[in-house]
Design a protein around this motif. Structure first.
Motif, PDB file in Angstrom:
ATOM      1  N   THR A 406     132.692 -47.221 -13.681  1.00  0.00           N
ATOM      2  CA  THR A 406     133.810 -47.165 -14.627  1.00  0.00           C
ATOM      3  C   THR A 406     134.921 -48.142 -14.229  1.00  0.00           C
ATOM      4  O   THR A 406     135.488 -48.844 -15.071  1.00  0.00           O
ATOM      5  CB  THR A 406     134.378 -45.733 -14.690  1.00  0.00           C
ATOM      6  N   VAL A 407     135.224 -48.193 -12.927  1.00  0.00           N
ATOM      7  CA  VAL A 407     136.252 -49.118 -12.438  1.00  0.00           C
ATOM      8  C   VAL A 407     135.847 -50.569 -12.702  1.00  0.00           C
ATOM      9  O   VAL A 407     136.647 -51.383 -13.160  1.00  0.00           O
ATOM     10  CB  VAL A 407     136.500 -48.900 -10.929  1.00  0.00           C
ATOM     11  N   LEU A 408     134.594 -50.905 -12.427  1.00  0.00           N
ATOM     12  CA  LEU A 408     134.117 -52.270 -12.619  1.00  0.00           C
ATOM     13  C   LEU A 408     134.109 -52.660 -14.098  1.00  0.00           C
ATOM     14  O   LEU A 408     134.426 -53.799 -14.458  1.00  0.00           O
ATOM     15  CB  LEU A 408     132.719 -52.420 -12.013  1.00  0.00           C
ATOM     16  N   LEU A 420     124.881 -52.975 -10.585  1.00  0.00           N
ATOM     17  CA  LEU A 420     124.397 -53.700  -9.406  1.00  0.00           C
ATOM     18  C   LEU A 420     125.422 -53.665  -8.284  1.00  0.00           C
ATOM     19  O   LEU A 420     125.089 -53.381  -7.123  1.00  0.00           O
ATOM     20  CB  LEU A 420     124.077 -55.152  -9.783  1.00  0.00           C
ATOM     21  N   VAL A 421     126.686 -53.930  -8.603  1.00  0.00           N
ATOM     22  CA  VAL A 421     127.734 -53.948  -7.587  1.00  0.00           C
ATOM     23  C   VAL A 421     127.966 -52.557  -7.026  1.00  0.00           C
ATOM     24  O   VAL A 421     128.127 -52.372  -5.811  1.00  0.00           O
ATOM     25  CB  VAL A 421     129.046 -54.521  -8.177  1.00  0.00           C
ATOM     26  N   ALA A 422     127.968 -51.546  -7.892  1.00  0.00           N
ATOM     27  CA  ALA A 422     128.233 -50.176  -7.445  1.00  0.00           C
ATOM     28  C   ALA A 422     127.167 -49.678  -6.480  1.00  0.00           C
ATOM     29  O   ALA A 422     127.457 -48.906  -5.562  1.00  0.00           O
ATOM     30  CB  ALA A 422     128.328 -49.247  -8.652  1.00  0.00           C
ATOM     31  N   THR A 423     125.931 -50.127  -6.656  1.00  0.00           N
ATOM     32  CA  THR A 423     124.833 -49.640  -5.812  1.00  0.00           C
ATOM     33  C   THR A 423     124.548 -50.534  -4.612  1.00  0.00           C
ATOM     34  O   THR A 423     124.006 -50.074  -3.613  1.00  0.00           O
ATOM     35  CB  THR A 423     123.549 -49.501  -6.649  1.00  0.00           C
ATOM     36  N   GLN A 424     124.913 -51.815  -4.700  1.00  0.00           N
ATOM     37  CA  GLN A 424     124.552 -52.770  -3.646  1.00  0.00           C
ATOM     38  C   GLN A 424     125.779 -53.487  -3.070  1.00  0.00           C
ATOM     39  O   GLN A 424     125.666 -54.592  -2.568  1.00  0.00           O
ATOM     40  CB  GLN A 424     123.574 -53.819  -4.196  1.00  0.00           C
ATOM     41  N   TYR A 425     126.940 -52.858  -3.104  1.00  0.00           N
ATOM     42  CA  TYR A 425     128.175 -53.561  -2.749  1.00  0.00           C
ATOM     43  C   TYR A 425     128.158 -54.095  -1.319  1.00  0.00           C
ATOM     44  O   TYR A 425     128.604 -55.208  -1.050  1.00  0.00           O
ATOM     45  CB  TYR A 425     129.388 -52.649  -2.927  1.00  0.00           C
TER      46      TYR A 425
END
Length: 468
Positions: A406-408, A420-425
């Motif tokens: 949600t933030v992204l 992708l970013v949320a899971t692989q940050y």
């Protein structure tokens, strides 16, 4: 808003041709230039520079010059009223000989332009003469510091306009990271008096024909786990500023705070890489410890199209290993051959996959922790902050994946990118580790002030699991 008070001064030392009398240098000190550009290159190359100043400070035709040298001082005053103490060795940015001199006269007045390189050029431009310091194409034996000083003296002669380059060995350790003066030591690194040959004529280290003095000096120091570079009027032999993440961060910058621009680049195609050899020096046994990758058997197997089990090639890189070539890296204080082998392996795969390059520019003269950016040099480490995804939230274990997405999305990213970013940050956060400073460029303008441009590269991390 940060306010800086940069000051730049140059000293000119010139030997005139045809003035009669003794050929002694004439010094014109404390010249305020119109502009200065200094490019501090990597260790193997000479630093380059260009200065432009009022012709009234040096109203002589370049045809009258036999040789000329420049000292460039650049520093940041604490305030406008701070007394000028520019002629301080710590403020010396670069010094060297003039390669090209230009005098221009027009309606706006006269200007003089000098271009040149630091004193590394004296060692780069001259081919090594084995009849002076070596026999049969071999560097003589003895203390490393003494042999290098002999080579430097042969190469420079009197071309340094009345000065001699002095060789010093510095035992730096963690001293450099703390930005304090290192202690000069008499390091007992001794070049062997004999090789495996029984002939006394074969004493010393073999050197390839047509090598320059700098080639001989650089390779000689590298062979014993040291690097060498010219700083001012001294030749420093030091522990290496390694490409691996073995040193603490020295400088910290952040896009959005003190960076004007930031660029990240990486060549995507794979490359053929030479065999990697990683060396370290053991002062207790006075021996060089070496690890390497790939092994000679691996290279031969790959060239035949087979792997270690005889089932086909390509296990090294997609395009192979360069034949009969190797590249040497040096690291300090590692005596375990297995560790050196691991570093060599990681270095090999990192170079094969393409080197990442970071470039940034800043008009600021200090980093985010008030460290002087005018002291940055090749080999230093720099941390670059670029928070494109709100790291505080992405790294918070109490924030759920859905909340992160949600933030992204609120930041303007697409659903695919947000997931992708949320899971692989952790894997995507490229800027968490420091970078290795490859080159620094300082630009001074009398009216515009100072700008710092830096090119850095990603450190090779032996602990990374990317290559397992």
């Amino acid at each position: 808003m940060a306010v800086y008070y940069p000051e730049c001064r140059i000293n000119i030392s010139a030997v005139f041709d045809g003035f009669g009398g003794v050929d002694e240098p004439k010094v014109m000190p404390d010249v305020v230039p119109y502009s200065v550009n200094v490019h501090l290159n990597s260790y193997k190359e000479a630093d380059t520079w260009e200065v432009v100043f009022d012709a009234k400070k040096f109203p002589f035709s370049p045809e009258l010059l036999r040789s000329a040298a420049i000292e460039i001082f650049l520093y940041n005053k604490e305030s406008q009223t701070t007394p000028l103490h520019w002629y301080d060795g710590t403020n010396l940015l670069v010094t060297g000989l003039v390669d090209q001199a230009t005098l221009t006269e027009d309606k706006d007045g006269g200007k003089v332009s000098f271009q040149g390189r630091d004193y590394t050029a004296l060692l780069i431009d001259r081919q090594w003469d084995p009849t002076k310091s070596g026999k049969g194409g071999r560097v003589p034996d003895g203390y490393l510091q003494d042999v290098v000083q002999q080579l430097v003296d042969e190469a420079t002669g009197f071309d340094t306009t009345g000065r001699t380059l002095t060789v010093k060995i510095f035992d730096e350790g963690d001293v450099v990271a703390k930005n304090v003066n290192a202690t000069v030591t008499r390091n007992k690194v001794t070049i062997p008096k004999t090789t495996k040959s029984r002939s006394r004529k074969k004493r010393g280290i073999s050197v390839k024909a047509d090598s320059t003095y700098w080639d001989v000096i650089y390779k000689l120091c590298m062979a014993y786990g040291y690097i060498v570079y010219v700083k001012g009027f001294e030749v420093w032999i030091t522990r290496p500023h390694v490409l691996q993440t073995l040193a603490e961060t020295q400088y910290r910058v952040a896009y959005g705070r003190n960076l004007e621009s930031l660029e990240v680049e990486r060549k995507m195609s794979k490359e053929a890489v030479p065999q990697i050899r990683v060396r370290s020096y053991d002062p207790k046994t006075q021996t060089v410890v070496e690890g390497f990758f790939p092994a000679s058997d691996d290279i031969l197997a790959q060239q035949k199209g087979k792997d270690k089990k005889g089932k086909g090639g390509g296990f090294l890189t997609g395009v192979g290993t360069k034949r009969e070539e190797y590249k040497v890296f040096t690291v300090p204080d590692i005596r375990d051959v297995k560790v050196l082998d691991d570093i060599a392996r990681t270095t090999y795969y990192t170079l094969a996959r393409g080197e990442g390059v970071i470039r940034f520019s800043t008009p600021h003269l200090v980093d985010t922790e008030n460290q002087d950016l005018l002291k940055m040099r090749a080999g230093d480490s720099v941390e670059i902050k670029w928070d494109a995804f709100n790291a505080e939230i992405m790294m918070n274990p109490k924030v759920t994946k859905e909340q992160k997405v949600t933030v992204l999305l609120s930041l303007g990213y697409s659903m695919e990118v947000a997931v992708l970013v949320a899971t692989q940050y952790i894997k995507l956060d490229y800027f968490r580790q420091p970078f290795y400073v490859k080159e620094v460029n300082y630009t001074w303008d009398k009216d515009q002030g100072v700008k710092v441009d830096v090119e850095a590269m990603g450190f090779i991390n032996p602990e990374s699991d990317r290559f397992d």
